[in-house]
Design a protein around this motif. Structure first.
Motif, PDB file in Angstrom:
ATOM      1  N   THR A 104     149.742   3.909  12.724  1.00  0.00           N
ATOM      2  CA  THR A 104     150.161   5.279  12.910  1.00  0.00           C
ATOM      3  C   THR A 104     149.127   5.954  13.799  1.00  0.00           C
ATOM      4  N   GLN A 105     149.404   7.170  14.143  1.00  0.00           N
ATOM      5  CA  GLN A 105     148.450   7.877  14.987  1.00  0.00           C
ATOM      6  C   GLN A 105     147.124   8.033  14.236  1.00  0.00           C
ATOM      7  N   ASN A 106     146.044   7.812  14.942  1.00  0.00           N
ATOM      8  CA  ASN A 106     144.737   8.014  14.329  1.00  0.00           C
ATOM      9  C   ASN A 106     144.604   9.495  13.951  1.00  0.00           C
ATOM     10  N   PRO A 107     144.075   9.777  12.752  1.00  0.00           N
ATOM     11  CA  PRO A 107     143.976  11.183  12.318  1.00  0.00           C
ATOM     12  C   PRO A 107     143.149  12.045  13.278  1.00  0.00           C
ATOM     13  N   ILE A 108     142.247  11.416  14.022  1.00  0.00           N
ATOM     14  CA  ILE A 108     141.461  12.183  14.996  1.00  0.00           C
ATOM     15  C   ILE A 108     142.391  12.791  16.053  1.00  0.00           C
ATOM     16  N   ILE A 109     143.308  11.952  16.528  1.00  0.00           N
ATOM     17  CA  ILE A 109     144.252  12.432  17.539  1.00  0.00           C
ATOM     18  C   ILE A 109     145.180  13.493  16.932  1.00  0.00           C
ATOM     19  N   ASN A 331     139.679   0.287  13.147  1.00  0.00           N
ATOM     20  CA  ASN A 331     141.038  -0.249  13.233  1.00  0.00           C
ATOM     21  C   ASN A 331     141.471  -1.036  12.007  1.00  0.00           C
ATOM     22  N   ASP A 332     141.083  -0.571  10.840  1.00  0.00           N
ATOM     23  CA  ASP A 332     141.550  -1.200   9.612  1.00  0.00           C
ATOM     24  C   ASP A 332     142.886  -0.561   9.268  1.00  0.00           C
ATOM     25  N   LYS A 333     143.938  -1.408   9.252  1.00  0.00           N
ATOM     26  CA  LYS A 333     145.278  -0.848   9.028  1.00  0.00           C
ATOM     27  C   LYS A 333     145.414  -0.181   7.669  1.00  0.00           C
ATOM     28  N   ARG A 334     144.657  -0.692   6.692  1.00  0.00           N
ATOM     29  CA  ARG A 334     144.763  -0.092   5.358  1.00  0.00           C
ATOM     30  C   ARG A 334     144.302   1.368   5.389  1.00  0.00           C
ATOM     31  N   PHE A 335     143.355   1.642   6.273  1.00  0.00           N
ATOM     32  CA  PHE A 335     142.891   3.022   6.424  1.00  0.00           C
ATOM     33  C   PHE A 335     143.933   3.859   7.168  1.00  0.00           C
ATOM     34  N   ILE A 336     144.335   3.349   8.308  1.00  0.00           N
ATOM     35  CA  ILE A 336     145.194   4.123   9.198  1.00  0.00           C
ATOM     36  C   ILE A 336     146.573   4.387   8.583  1.00  0.00           C
ATOM     37  N   GLU A 337     147.070   3.394   7.810  1.00  0.00           N
ATOM     38  CA  GLU A 337     148.414   3.549   7.235  1.00  0.00           C
ATOM     39  C   GLU A 337     148.517   4.705   6.251  1.00  0.00           C
ATOM     40  N   LYS A 340     150.310   7.907   7.537  1.00  0.00           N
ATOM     41  CA  LYS A 340     151.721   7.946   7.922  1.00  0.00           C
ATOM     42  C   LYS A 340     152.396   9.189   7.367  1.00  0.00           C
ATOM     43  N   ARG A 341     152.063   9.517   6.133  1.00  0.00           N
ATOM     44  CA  ARG A 341     152.739  10.634   5.478  1.00  0.00           C
ATOM     45  C   ARG A 341     152.409  11.989   6.132  1.00  0.00           C
ATOM     46  N   TYR A 342     151.359  12.027   6.941  1.00  0.00           N
ATOM     47  CA  TYR A 342     151.023  13.314   7.557  1.00  0.00           C
ATOM     48  C   TYR A 342     151.731  13.498   8.899  1.00  0.00           C
TER      49      TYR A 342
END
Ligand code: PHE
Length: 343
Positions: A104-109, A331-337, A340-342
């Motif tokens: 998903t989009q990185n929260p920074i972006i 780039n750990d998907k568990r973090f980035i995923e 998604k809800r945001y």
């Protein structure tokens, strides 16, 4: 079987054959060397010489009839098989596709975009710049003198004597001021990556994202800055947030302030996140230093402006309770995923 029977049964068997394999069995049964027609030919020797030609002719006719019936049936069965194969192999475009496992989009972006959007609504323009910058725009024009500690080799990545990786997005602002002077009002928001020679740990990164705002015009005051940042804090951390200014020091603003927001975790009562103070520092700001305006080419001394700068990672960490800044970059998907809800 006599010839008549062979004909009738053979044609009937061809009619009943529902597969190419079954049809082939019929061919073998009737037309092969040991087949019925060969056998019936064997009876020819018992006939008189007068009867032989006629019998031979009839056998041939029977052979041809069976052979052409076989061929016709074979064609028919082959086309049925082709139809079935095409049906089986066909791609049903209405079926749902295979979902690729994307992040998903990185929260920074996302936060950068959210901030840009907020300021755009207030009439700001978004301006970006280059990560490789001249010393002139990064330091000199920001009123940061030669002997300032930020200019030391151990704080800044230099490319050569005059070129560096920008240490703050203030570099975009000094360029924008120069490009825009002497026109007012100027309202810009400047996001971008910045670089500092920090050792990476849970709260420091040698590369991070800043977003800075700048307004220049007539009658711009510190209270305009406060109103603007108050709105910003509410949008980021909730409607009931309030901000406060503490005196601070930056070379390019005078006066300068550190901006705190009331803690969104404990609502200001005191908790671990705000270190029991009820307040969290979120950005630096101030009134643009007159020297900065002058160096950029603004000669009208009645002009004033404000500027502020925030670290996007810090805001994201506070907003989402992230404890290690490095989580954004690995780039750990568990973090980035989790973000998604945001979206
Ligand atoms: N450039 C400052 C920094 O990097 C932030 C800042 C921007 C402070 C604008 C005041 C005004 O820390």
């Amino acid at each position: 079987m006599d010839l008549k029977e062979i004909m009738e049964k053979g044609l009937a068997a061809i009619g009943h054959a529902h597969s190419l394999e079954a049809l082939n069995d019929v061919r073998i049964e009737y037309l092969s060397k040991k087949g019925h027609l060969t056998k019936v030919m064997g009876t020819m020797k018992d006939l008189s010489n007068d009867e032989k030609p006629l019998f031979g002719k009839r056998v041939n006719e029977a052979k041809e009839a069976i052979d052409s019936a076989l061929k016709a049936k074979q064609q028919q069965l082959e086309s049925v098989r082709l139809d079935e194969k095409m049906k089986a192999d066909a791609i049903d475009v209405t079926m749902p596709g295979t979902l690729f496992n994307i992040g998903t989009q990185n929260p920074i972006i996302s936060i950068q975009r959210e901030i840009e959007e907020l300021f755009r609504e207030m009439g700001y323009q978004v301006v970006e710049g280059d990560e490789v910058e001249l010393d002139l725009y990064n330091f000199e024009r920001a009123n940061i003198p030669q002997d300032h500690p930020a200019r030391e080799m151990q704080d800044t990545f230099y490319i050569d004597e005059h070129t560096l990786l920008r240490t703050h997005t203030t570099a975009i602002q000094t360029r924008t001021l120069e490009a825009y002077a002497p026109h007012v009002p100027l309202k810009v928001i400047c996001p971008g990556k910045v670089y500092r020679r920090d050792d990476d740990d849970a709260t420091h990164s040698h590369q991070f994202v800043q977003i800075e705002g700048l307004v220049v015009g007539h009658g711009i005051t510190l209270s305009d800055l406060k109103g603007t940042l108050s709105l910003f804090a509410k949008r980021m951390f909730g409607e009931s947030r309030v901000i406060r200014f503490r005196p601070s020091y930056f070379q390019f603003t005078e006066p300068s302030v550190e901006v705190d927001v009331s803690c969104h975790i404990c609502d200001g009562k005191g908790c671990n996140v705000c270190k029991q103070t009820g307040w969290i520092e979120i950005l630096g700001a101030g009134m643009v230093h007159p020297q900065v305006l002058k160096d950029a080419g603004y000669t009208d001394e009645t002009l004033t402006g404000f500027a502020f700068g925030a670290g996007v990672e810090r805001i994201a960490m506070l907003k989402y309770g992230i404890e290690d800044i490095r989580s954004f970059y690995i780039n750990d998907k568990r973090f980035i995923e989790q973000f998604k809800r945001y979206e």
